[in-house]
Design an enzyme around this catalytic site. Structure first.
Site, PDB file in Angstrom:
ATOM      1  N   GLY A   1      31.812  38.649  38.985  1.00  0.00           N
ATOM      2  CA  GLY A   1      32.697  38.085  37.965  1.00  0.00           C
ATOM      3  C   GLY A   1      34.169  38.353  38.212  1.00  0.00           C
ATOM      4  O   GLY A   1      35.014  38.052  37.377  1.00  0.00           O
ATOM      5  N   HIS A   2      34.479  38.897  39.380  1.00  0.00           N
ATOM      6  CA  HIS A   2      35.871  39.264  39.686  1.00  0.00           C
ATOM      7  C   HIS A   2      36.224  38.825  41.107  1.00  0.00           C
ATOM      8  O   HIS A   2      36.362  39.682  41.988  1.00  0.00           O
ATOM      9  CB  HIS A   2      36.039  40.785  39.539  1.00  0.00           C
ATOM     10  N   PHE A   3      36.389  37.570  41.433  1.00  0.00           N
ATOM     11  CA  PHE A   3      36.296  36.445  40.521  1.00  0.00           C
ATOM     12  C   PHE A   3      35.333  35.439  41.141  1.00  0.00           C
ATOM     13  O   PHE A   3      35.139  35.482  42.358  1.00  0.00           O
ATOM     14  CB  PHE A   3      37.670  35.798  40.331  1.00  0.00           C
TER      15      PHE A   3
END
Lengths: 118, 141
Positions: free
Chosen positions: A35-37
């Site tokens: 999620g990053h990213f």
């Protein structure tokens, strides 16, 4: 002596009078990359600081916690698969630890942490 | 000044367990207050807690949300502000609890494009967990 944070593979490490140094690879499935990213994975700065804290514990010979960050600079984006070179000095009498994290010879992150006992 | 902010997903690119900002609570010129949480499975979590320096990421995401809300075209691409520095940060409480609500505030204190400085504070139930200054680098679109 202390458990390496998840997501790093330790390639080599040594401890001398100056401190602790290690070569590590950022695993493709490092949990901080989730999620990053999306589509543009970047290792978050706090994951780099967490690695430095691990090095500070190794250099000190006992577990430490961070009570302050006098100064840390993030100079280069770190991505999965990169091999990092970490050097962490032994804490001074006030608990201040200086560190440098390099990737492919370039400084990725450096600074000082104030540490204390858990 | 209250602000009807868009969903957080529309303001910052962080997703899943990387996203710490849960809700934007208040926006003023150059300042933002938000609700943050450490999600389950966070990379630095151990025994339900994370070290309090993770609050720097809370503040960095708050700064990113502020940048997004300040962009001239609210439907344009999200600006990407990379965290490039932390100074004078203090963590009076060494650990934070996963899942609990923490208030994170950022206030822009200086600018020299593409760099921007923010003062930040993270607190819960009136207890300060972190204060300090962070700097971001605004990447070219």
């Amino acid at each position: 002596m202390f458990a390496l944070p998840d997501g790093f593979a330790l390639l080599e490490a040594s401890l001398d009078d100056g401190g602790w140094q290690a070569r590590l690879r950022v695993e493709d499935d490092h949990p901080a990359l989730d999620g990053h990213f999306q589509g543009n994975p970047i290792l978050p700065g706090i994951a780099q600081v967490g690695l430095a804290v691990h090095g500070a514990s190794q250099a000190a010979g006992s577990a430490v916690v961070v009570t302050a960050i006098p100064s840390v600079r993030f100079r280069k984006v770190v991505r999965p698969g990169e091999v990092l070179e970490l050097r962490v000095e032994r804490p001074d009498p006030g608990g201040t630890v200086r560190f440098e994290l390099r990737s492919a010879g370039a400084l990725a992150c450096s600074g000082s942490l104030t540490t204390g006992s858990p | 000044v209250s602000h009807e902010a868009p969903p957080v997903e529309a303001l910052i690119p962080h997703r899943g367990r990387a996203r710490l900002v849960a809700e934007v609570l208040e926006v003023r010129p150059g300042a933002l207050l938000c609700l943050t949480r450490i999600p389950a499975g966070h990379a630095l979590a151990a025994k339900g807690r994370v070290p309090s320096f993770v609050s720097v990421e809370m503040a960095a995401q708050a700064a990113a949300a502020l940048l997004a809300l300040e962009r001239p075209d609210s439907k344009g691409p999200l600006p990407i502000g990379y965290l490039v520095g932390v100074r004078d940060a203090r963590f009076p409480v060494p650990e934070m609890e996963m899942g609990e609500p923490y208030l994170a505030s950022v206030t822009a204190t200086g600018e020299a494009p593409p760099l921007r400085l923010y003062a930040f504070e993270v607190a819960r139930d009136g207890v300060t967990y972190a204060t300090g200054t962070l700097s971001t680098f605004l990447a070219a679109p």
